[in-house]
Design an enzyme around this catalytic site. Sequence first.
Site, PDB file in Angstrom:
ATOM      1  N   LYS A   1      46.926  37.820  51.448  1.00 31.26           N
ATOM      2  CA  LYS A   1      47.120  38.395  52.790  1.00 31.26           C
ATOM      3  C   LYS A   1      46.927  37.253  53.785  1.00 31.26           C
ATOM      4  O   LYS A   1      45.930  37.163  54.502  1.00 31.26           O
ATOM      5  CB  LYS A   1      46.139  39.540  53.039  1.00 31.26           C
ATOM      6  CG  LYS A   1      46.511  40.392  54.252  1.00 31.26           C
ATOM      7  CD  LYS A   1      45.625  41.636  54.324  1.00 31.26           C
ATOM      8  CE  LYS A   1      45.884  42.441  55.593  1.00 31.26           C
ATOM      9  NZ  LYS A   1      47.232  43.046  55.616  1.00 31.26           N
ATOM     10  N   ALA A   2      47.889  36.363  53.766  1.00 29.58           N
ATOM     11  CA  ALA A   2      47.834  35.124  54.527  1.00 29.58           C
ATOM     12  C   ALA A   2      48.611  35.271  55.825  1.00 29.58           C
ATOM     13  O   ALA A   2      49.653  35.936  55.871  1.00 29.58           O
ATOM     14  CB  ALA A   2      48.425  33.979  53.703  1.00 29.58           C
TER      15      ALA A   2
END
Length: 304
Positions: free
Chosen positions: A159-160
Amino acid sequence: MLPFDQRPGHIWLDGTLVEWPQARLHVLTHGLHYASSVFEGVRVYAGAPFLLGAHLDRLRSSARILDFDLAHSRQELYDATTDVVAKAGIEAGYVRINAWRGSEVIQTAAPHTSVHTSVAAWELPAGYYAPEDALEGGIGLCTGRYRRPSPDSAPVKSKAAGNYMIGTITKNEALRAGFDDAMLLDGDGNIAEATGAHLFFTRAGTLHTPDTRSTIDGITRDCVLRIAEHLGIPCVVGDLAPDFVRQADGAFLCGTACEVLPVNRIDDHPYDLTGNAVIAAVVSAYRDLTAGSGPLTVPDAWAP
């Protein structure tokens, strides 16, 4: 709406509560220039962050995928989050947890930078994610022009922050075109997700949803799958070609921010929300789940 850098209150930054406007970082921070930043969003219900342990577990996994470790233990982050929510007196709201590489170097490789972490929380105003009547009237999606990259082309399981660039551009275009969000395809041309939420379809009483090989593994998506199993609703997980949009009799998004949100159209294909018993049952069960008032519970196995 008050800008997010001018709000009152406190933010937990690298182990210390600081005044909200003072929670700043340098313009030469690696996370800003090279997207070495990960985050989690957590909903607060009745003063408690929902499935916080699961979110913290995913945060740590996201950081490791980007080749850095968090600077604080899960217990420290768990306590920091609950403290920030309690100090702000939030009953129904949202928490944003971020971790990023610092400003020691500005170059692509950065194996020895410091890692910073912040926790902020705020009340969610009505209509924050979608129009206030969206739960009853649904939202409209259009097909986005960009595709989610394949898992061998990008760190899709993190979840960048960098993975959300496509979502930002695509949702901006959707809003300008008169829609509320966009549906993204994957590298093979199959349905992947919306810009920041997972997508489910209904057809003849059965749920259908894409697999997650090109997306993060959704915590709310997992809740919906558990709800379907509990309610005895069949669910098929697999590849969905774009023409499945027209074969389905309903659709909804699910995610931490949007919860469970019905869709009233995708491109030029409308959905009749009246009488869709599957969507109504999932919406009701998810409300009960987050309120802790129904028979179904989802154990937060990662909680300390």
